[in-house]
Design a protein around this motif. Sequence first.
Motif, mmCIF file in Angstrom:
data_model
loop_
_atom_site.group_PDB
_atom_site.id
_atom_site.type_symbol
_atom_site.label_atom_id
_atom_site.label_comp_id
_atom_site.label_asym_id
_atom_site.label_seq_id
_atom_site.Cartn_x
_atom_site.Cartn_y
_atom_site.Cartn_z
ATOM 1 N N ASP A 126 8.234 9.083 15.231
ATOM 2 C CA ASP A 126 9.353 9.500 15.640
ATOM 3 C C ASP A 126 10.457 9.431 14.793
ATOM 4 O O ASP A 126 11.593 10.395 14.900
ATOM 5 C CB ASP A 126 9.628 8.710 16.829
ATOM 6 N N LEU A 127 10.634 8.756 13.807
ATOM 7 C CA LEU A 127 11.647 8.500 12.929
ATOM 8 C C LEU A 127 11.793 9.259 11.471
ATOM 9 O O LEU A 127 12.343 9.422 10.651
ATOM 10 C CB LEU A 127 11.993 7.004 12.730
ATOM 11 N N GLY A 128 10.336 9.783 11.242
ATOM 12 C CA GLY A 128 9.901 10.089 10.032
ATOM 13 C C GLY A 128 9.485 9.113 9.002
ATOM 14 O O GLY A 128 10.135 8.194 8.607
ATOM 15 N N ALA A 129 8.252 9.449 8.644
ATOM 16 C CA ALA A 129 7.540 8.569 7.633
ATOM 17 C C ALA A 129 8.267 8.291 6.240
ATOM 18 O O ALA A 129 8.723 7.093 5.841
ATOM 19 C CB ALA A 129 6.120 8.850 7.660
ATOM 20 N N PRO A 130 8.669 9.426 5.861
ATOM 21 C CA PRO A 130 9.301 9.125 4.341
ATOM 22 C C PRO A 130 10.526 8.326 4.267
ATOM 23 O O PRO A 130 10.605 7.367 3.450
ATOM 24 C CB PRO A 130 9.419 10.528 3.813
ATOM 25 N N ALA A 131 11.436 8.589 5.211
ATOM 26 C CA ALA A 131 12.698 7.750 5.628
ATOM 27 C C ALA A 131 12.494 6.320 5.890
ATOM 28 O O ALA A 131 13.107 5.468 5.347
ATOM 29 C CB ALA A 131 13.539 8.703 6.558
ATOM 30 N N LEU A 132 11.464 6.224 6.828
ATOM 31 C CA LEU A 132 11.332 4.853 7.123
ATOM 32 C C LEU A 132 10.576 4.031 5.847
ATOM 33 O O LEU A 132 11.032 2.731 5.756
ATOM 34 C CB LEU A 132 10.361 4.988 8.363
ATOM 35 N N PRO A 159 -3.223 -3.707 -0.775
ATOM 36 C CA PRO A 159 -2.152 -3.776 -1.711
ATOM 37 C C PRO A 159 -1.423 -2.669 -2.031
ATOM 38 O O PRO A 159 -2.077 -1.718 -2.550
ATOM 39 C CB PRO A 159 -2.856 -4.729 -2.931
ATOM 40 N N VAL A 160 -0.090 -2.851 -2.185
ATOM 41 C CA VAL A 160 0.746 -1.722 -2.723
ATOM 42 C C VAL A 160 1.694 -1.877 -4.072
ATOM 43 O O VAL A 160 2.340 -3.153 -3.910
ATOM 44 C CB VAL A 160 1.708 -1.277 -1.379
ATOM 45 N N ASP A 161 1.521 -0.975 -5.053
ATOM 46 C CA ASP A 161 2.369 -1.461 -6.167
ATOM 47 C C ASP A 161 3.251 -0.413 -6.268
ATOM 48 O O ASP A 161 4.172 -0.418 -7.215
ATOM 49 C CB ASP A 161 1.417 -1.473 -7.211
ATOM 50 N N SER A 162 3.268 0.800 -5.456
ATOM 51 C CA SER A 162 4.239 2.039 -5.488
ATOM 52 C C SER A 162 4.655 2.661 -4.557
ATOM 53 O O SER A 162 3.984 2.484 -3.577
ATOM 54 C CB SER A 162 3.766 2.936 -6.633
ATOM 55 N N VAL A 163 5.651 3.299 -4.193
ATOM 56 C CA VAL A 163 6.212 3.978 -3.026
ATOM 57 C C VAL A 163 5.032 4.824 -2.695
ATOM 58 O O VAL A 163 4.864 5.231 -1.658
ATOM 59 C CB VAL A 163 7.731 4.643 -3.354
ATOM 60 N N GLU A 164 4.648 5.725 -3.600
ATOM 61 C CA GLU A 164 3.665 6.678 -3.621
ATOM 62 C C GLU A 164 2.323 6.173 -2.811
ATOM 63 O O GLU A 164 1.642 6.788 -1.941
ATOM 64 C CB GLU A 164 3.080 7.568 -4.913
ATOM 65 N N SER A 165 2.029 4.982 -3.173
ATOM 66 C CA SER A 165 0.589 4.340 -2.676
ATOM 67 C C SER A 165 0.909 3.723 -1.349
ATOM 68 O O SER A 165 0.058 3.311 -0.493
ATOM 69 C CB SER A 165 0.022 3.303 -3.483
ATOM 70 N N LEU A 166 2.055 3.653 -0.936
ATOM 71 C CA LEU A 166 2.429 2.831 0.590
ATOM 72 C C LEU A 166 2.035 3.770 1.651
ATOM 73 O O LEU A 166 1.629 3.352 2.691
ATOM 74 C CB LEU A 166 4.109 2.637 0.374
ATOM 75 N N SER A 167 2.386 5.068 1.606
ATOM 76 C CA SER A 167 1.893 6.198 2.459
ATOM 77 C C SER A 167 0.419 6.115 2.842
ATOM 78 O O SER A 167 0.282 6.279 4.149
ATOM 79 C CB SER A 167 2.408 7.587 2.281
ATOM 80 N N ALA A 168 -0.337 6.023 1.741
ATOM 81 C CA ALA A 168 -1.833 5.998 2.007
ATOM 82 C C ALA A 168 -2.160 4.602 2.368
ATOM 83 O O ALA A 168 -3.127 4.509 3.509
ATOM 84 C CB ALA A 168 -2.473 6.183 0.586
#
Length: 319
Positions: A126-132, A159-168
């Motif tokens: 609803d809010l858009g994944a990238p912005a959230l 575990p997440v170390d970067s913004v890029e890996s958070l989406s996955a």
Amino acid sequence: MADLDRVLVLAGGMSPEHEVSVRSGRRVAESLRRLGVEVQTADIDAALLDRLRTDPPQAVFPVLHGASGEDGATAEVLQLSGVPYVGAPPSSCRIAFAKPTAKALVAQHGVPVPRGVTLPKSAFHDLGAPALLERVVARLGLPLFVKPDQGGSAFGATPVDSVESLSAAMVSCFAYGDRAVIEERIEGTEIAVGVLDLGEGPFDLPPVEIVPDGGVYDYAARYTPGRTEFFSPARLPEETSRAAAEAALTAHRVLGLRDYSRTDLIVDGAGRVRFLEVNVAPGLTETSTFPLAVEAAELDFSRVCRDLAFNAFNRGRAD
């Protein structure tokens, strides 16, 4: 213990943790048989209710992990059937199984927890994944840890170390549930503290330090022999061990748990203990931390299983 001679071990289930449950159930059954208890095993299926009605056991030992096993459903069924069982009552199971709820309640009683947020899958749509996700990182920083708000065995946990890996990581999480817990990742020593109650009140077992090969305590590291090194008792200062024990006992009491539980904690570089989550039906396999803690406490695992079943049997007789 002469009065206890017939126990039903429930294992399996339909959750992703089916195989772990089967292994845990097998070990409990073998342990009880070693002490002369007649044991039957069964899964959760359409035949269970009829079995409980026509040939009720003296006690049920559920070793079901994940949904239906730890969310209170099995406990409700056993209560409806009038059969005594090992483990927490349904209401406590539901609270403990919901990780954000359990975390909030434990924090209210003075146990430190990681900062985090809980968001449903619908919010990203609803809010858009990238912005959230951008807002999440701005609030919590990096590194992070993402996990489903329910379930165990590290399914969907990343575990997440970067913004890029958070989406996955979010995609992986939502494969196992509709709500994600996103927390700051505390670097430190991961430990598990078991709590056991054999009839005279809950007491803590020695903390187990977890050192996975590769640094991540995922499913393979949990259940593949040799993939993780365990130290029990954990290599912690006495003061830190006491704080860990108090955190586990607080979680057990505050959440209304019964018989046994396992609390997962992280100790940061300054020695501060933080609560991660609690398990009402911890794994009981050969590589699980709860049996390791029982051994470190110089208790016999078979006798512990028998005593837990016997206490459930006695509760049934008292009702």
